[in-house]
Design an enzyme around this catalytic site. Sequence first.
Site, PDB file in Angstrom:
ATOM      1  CG  ASP A   1       0.594   1.343  -5.089  1.00  0.00           C
ATOM      2  OD1 ASP A   1      -0.068   1.522  -4.058  1.00  0.00           O
ATOM      3  OD2 ASP A   1       0.208   0.590  -6.031  1.00  0.00           O
TER       4      ASP A   1
ATOM      5  CB  SER B   1      -2.162  -7.957 -10.388  1.00  0.00           C
ATOM      6  OG  SER B   1      -2.848  -6.783 -10.658  1.00  0.00           O
ATOM      7  CB  SER B   2      -5.804 -12.156 -13.015  1.00  0.00           C
ATOM      8  OG  SER B   2      -6.816 -11.889 -12.075  1.00  0.00           O
TER       9      SER B   2
ATOM     10  CE1 TYR C   1      -5.181  -1.244  -2.606  1.00  0.00           C
ATOM     11  CE2 TYR C   1      -6.360   0.717  -3.311  1.00  0.00           C
ATOM     12  CZ  TYR C   1      -5.205  -0.046  -3.280  1.00  0.00           C
ATOM     13  OH  TYR C   1      -4.079   0.405  -3.912  1.00  0.00           O
TER      14      TYR C   1
ATOM     15  CG  HIS D   1      -2.145  -0.902   0.993  1.00  0.00           C
ATOM     16  ND1 HIS D   1      -3.426  -0.482   0.769  1.00  0.00           N
ATOM     17  CD2 HIS D   1      -2.217  -2.258   0.976  1.00  0.00           C
ATOM     18  CE1 HIS D   1      -4.240  -1.519   0.651  1.00  0.00           C
ATOM     19  NE2 HIS D   1      -3.526  -2.626   0.776  1.00  0.00           N
TER      20      HIS D   1
ATOM     21  CG  ASP E   1      -1.676  -4.273  -8.999  1.00  0.00           C
ATOM     22  OD1 ASP E   1      -0.754  -4.491  -8.199  1.00  0.00           O
ATOM     23  OD2 ASP E   1      -2.874  -4.238  -8.673  1.00  0.00           O
TER      24      ASP E   1
HETATM   25  C1  GLA Z   1      -3.379  -3.771  -4.921  1.00  0.00           C
HETATM   26  C2  GLA Z   1      -3.378  -2.447  -5.701  1.00  0.00           C
HETATM   27  C3  GLA Z   1      -1.971  -1.867  -5.781  1.00  0.00           C
HETATM   28  C4  GLA Z   1      -1.298  -1.794  -4.405  1.00  0.00           C
HETATM   29  C5  GLA Z   1      -1.466  -3.109  -3.653  1.00  0.00           C
HETATM   30  C6  GLA Z   1      -1.007  -3.009  -2.231  1.00  0.00           C
HETATM   31  O1  GLA Z   1      -2.683  -4.748  -5.616  1.00  0.00           O
HETATM   32  O2  GLA Z   1      -3.898  -2.646  -6.984  1.00  0.00           O
HETATM   33  O3  GLA Z   1      -1.987  -0.608  -6.406  1.00  0.00           O
HETATM   34  O4  GLA Z   1      -1.791  -0.702  -3.681  1.00  0.00           O
HETATM   35  O5  GLA Z   1      -2.811  -3.572  -3.646  1.00  0.00           O
HETATM   36  O6  GLA Z   1       0.342  -2.726  -2.166  1.00  0.00           O
END
Ligand code: GLA
Length: 394
Positions: free
Chosen positions: A49, A137-138, A234, A47, A184
């Site tokens: 980014d 992250s598909s 989130y 988290h 991602d």
């Molecule tokens: C998800 C979000 C990312 C990032 C992560 C946590 O994957 O898409 O942008 O914030 O959570 O690091």
Amino acid sequence: MLGLQSRVDSKTASEALNLFKTKFPDYANSELYYGVAPGRIEILGNHTDYNEGFILSAAIDKCTVLIGSKTTDRNVTLHSESMNASITFSLDDDTKYSVESGSSWANYPKGVIRELKPATGFVGVFKSNIPVGGGVSSSAAIELATAMLLRSLYPELEQDTMKLILACKKAENDFVGMGCGVLDQYTSGMGRVGHLVSLDCRDIFKHCYIPLCPEVKFVIANSLAPHQLVDGKYNILRAQCFDAAALLGVPFLRDVSLDRFDREKSVLPEGVRNTASHIVNENDRVLRGVKMLAEGDVDGFGALMSLSHQSSTRDFGNSCPELDTLVACATGLQGCLGSRLMGGGFGGCTISLVRSEEGEIFCSALLQAYHDHTGISTTAFVVSAGDGATGGLL
Ligand code: GLA
């Protein structure tokens, strides 16, 4: 198919082509193009980014492929093999697919198409070997594969990979409605085989690659925890981070050093203080971790991964009992140097750093231990760092 075969194994390439020909027989002899994009692993920097902080990640050697051909009208028809579903929409239609309709996966390509605005419609099939919903992250891979196909089909559109990455992120923020950072999309777009990507999210045009040391491997394990309302949770955490930054008088939590945080944290209400503590400490862990990797200190690096998980559980609140159990099982096994949840949290996958010679044994021991503790049978596998997204003539 030489282009696509340079990126995925020949079985996946020919199955994707056959799927295209079955779904769109009228276009079987047309000029075909492809986009291909990998999933990603988040190694450290949870988290951070969207707080303009630091991340350490890698693209994996599992990809989503999109094969497509232009049409002469303004309709887009896409078929997803893993969803076993097709959707058709007009380029002029802005409607979002609802979760209830079961077609919400289509918001990812649709959002990217809305950003890039191709001149004509097209048809395409998605084929993927990325586990869906597993935290690798598909969804970003679908976005990047779409962008790469569009770049190949329409030379007049944006060609710069970095701008396409940002367009995919914007699609996810504005159309899908997930306030994600750039991790991602960036990693899927910029990954490099055998390397980790180290990025300062404040200056995304300057990333660097860190060769992965052969002494260790990364193992992904799926907790199979049902992660409902993930996006809602989130977005709440994200808002808390922004609140904390405002209360500390800085643009982003990235601007707060550990020392300053310790001095000034009392101005924050308790919940927000814990949230902010995770981010400030994560940023510090990424910077220390990058140095440790450069010095070959894999034990130290593994310890930082485990600290990151503890901070998720204790301070940030984005873990869950299944993830905690999976991490505890992993860290108790031989050859494991560290383990943590990965990505948004509340379910999904863990990532563990393991001595290379223990990789496969570790996976089976982890599955057994997790089953013993929870009764859940799941999957775990060693991942290799792969190349980022690309596309071209099939
Ligand atoms: C998800 C979000 C990312 C990032 C992560 C946590 O994957 O898409 O942008 O914030 O959570 O690091």
